[in-house]
Design a protein around this motif. Sequence first.
Motif, short mmCIF file in Angstrom:
data_model
loop_
_atom_site.label_atom_id
_atom_site.label_comp_id
_atom_site.label_asym_id
_atom_site.label_seq_id
_atom_site.Cartn_x
_atom_site.Cartn_y
_atom_site.Cartn_z
N VAL A 15 18.46 -27.84 -18.91
CA VAL A 15 17.89 -28.94 -18.13
C VAL A 15 16.39 -28.98 -18.45
N ALA A 18 14.47 -31.72 -23.34
CA ALA A 18 13.65 -32.52 -24.27
C ALA A 18 12.17 -32.19 -24.10
N GLY A 19 11.85 -31.34 -23.14
CA GLY A 19 10.46 -30.97 -22.88
C GLY A 19 9.99 -29.90 -23.86
N SER A 40 18.05 -34.36 -19.14
CA SER A 40 16.89 -34.76 -18.32
C SER A 40 17.05 -36.25 -18.03
N ALA A 68 17.29 -34.20 -11.82
CA ALA A 68 17.44 -32.92 -11.12
C ALA A 68 16.88 -32.94 -9.71
N SER A 69 16.45 -34.12 -9.24
CA SER A 69 16.05 -34.19 -7.83
C SER A 69 17.22 -34.69 -6.97
N ALA A 94 14.75 -25.65 -17.25
CA ALA A 94 13.41 -25.83 -17.83
C ALA A 94 12.80 -27.15 -17.38
N GLN A 95 13.29 -27.69 -16.28
CA GLN A 95 12.69 -28.91 -15.73
C GLN A 95 11.50 -28.52 -14.84
N SER A 145 10.13 -19.92 -14.46
CA SER A 145 9.08 -19.69 -13.46
C SER A 145 7.75 -19.79 -14.20
N TYR A 160 2.20 -26.02 -6.96
CA TYR A 160 2.85 -25.47 -8.16
C TYR A 160 3.08 -23.97 -8.02
N LYS A 164 6.72 -21.94 -7.83
CA LYS A 164 7.19 -20.93 -8.79
C LYS A 164 7.50 -19.61 -8.09
N THR A 195 1.90 -28.00 -23.50
CA THR A 195 2.98 -28.99 -23.55
C THR A 195 2.51 -30.26 -22.84
N MET A 197 3.28 -31.33 -20.00
CA MET A 197 2.94 -31.03 -18.61
C MET A 197 1.48 -30.58 -18.46
N MET A 198 0.93 -29.95 -19.51
CA MET A 198 -0.40 -29.38 -19.42
C MET A 198 -1.46 -30.25 -20.10
#
Length: 256
Positions: A15, A18-19, A40, A68-69, A94-95, A145, A160, A164, A195, A197-198
């Motif tokens: 999950v 694609a990230g 995803s 995934a929500s 990995a979401q 995590s 965040y 985690k 990535t 996200m960052m």
Amino acid sequence: MFEPFNLTGKYAVVVGGAGGIGKAIAGGLLQSGAVVGIASRNLDSLNEAADLLRKQANGRVEVFQVDASEESSIAGLAENVVKSFGRVDILVNAQGFNTKGPALEFDMTEWDRLYTVNVRGVMLCCKVFGKYMVDQGGGKIINLSSVRGIRANAGGNSAYCSSKAAVDLITKSIATELAKNNVQVNALGPVLIATKMMEKVMAEPGRAEQYTRNIPMGRLGKVEDVVGAAVFLASSAANFITGQVLYIDGGLTAAG
Ligand SMILES: NC(=O)c1ccc[n+]([C@@H]2O[C@H](COP(=O)([O-])OP(=O)(O)OC[C@H]3O[C@@H](n4cnc5c(N)ncnc54)[C@H](OP(=O)(O)O)[C@@H]3O)[C@@H](O)[C@H]2O)c1
């Protein structure tokens, strides 16, 4: 190849596949012989990632759409994966995402949104896929995590970091509950990796250097750093390892 690392005959779903981190892990599982499903929300990015993975290794990659929500969406994912693969041996969660804000002014709608994906979504995937694994006699779950699960920082990271920390204890709790069912549940705790996200953090002047200074090995993480640990935890080499958080952090959490 050290035979326990051979994942031929195993069926995996990643999950967030694609990230940045998810795709790298999916590639490692594929190269180790597993059939891999990546899941995803965005079908275009899933198809793009699947094409890339198929070029990297000569294996079977399927794409599955999931939010995934949503519990019903995750239940649908598990049904589709089992319909397509017949079973699921490895689940990688990995979401996730990060929304920052000063604690005293934190937008609680954003807080809830983050918790819905980072915490509730991970719990739901473990719950739904865990049932299939128990019924089929075993499986491996790997949750993403972060070093931020045990290390706070003053960057507006209360949502965040705490999400985690929750992932760590979800991992340990389910690991102990499913220990007798031959389902091993572990987590990976990377340090900062550049990535999508960052992107915002990496764009802040001086921020990457500031993070790097605290890492004993003197560099940030790379998606490739996470792959070996994921393959190991997914393999029979890790059959007696459960409830652990394995840090991939260049020594950050070992230092004082
Ligand atoms: N990068 C780092 O520095 C770092 C460090 C430690 C831990 N981590 C953790 O590693 C995991 C992966 O992060 P990354 O760096 O690879 O980020 P990324 O490149 O932004 O990938 C995140 C993935 O999560 C998916 N996703 C987000 N919301 C979702 C939802 N509601 N349902 C299904 N999928 C969803 C995204 O796909 P869609 O948007 O298409 O749904 C995307 O594939 C996260 O849990 C993150 O917290 C990252």
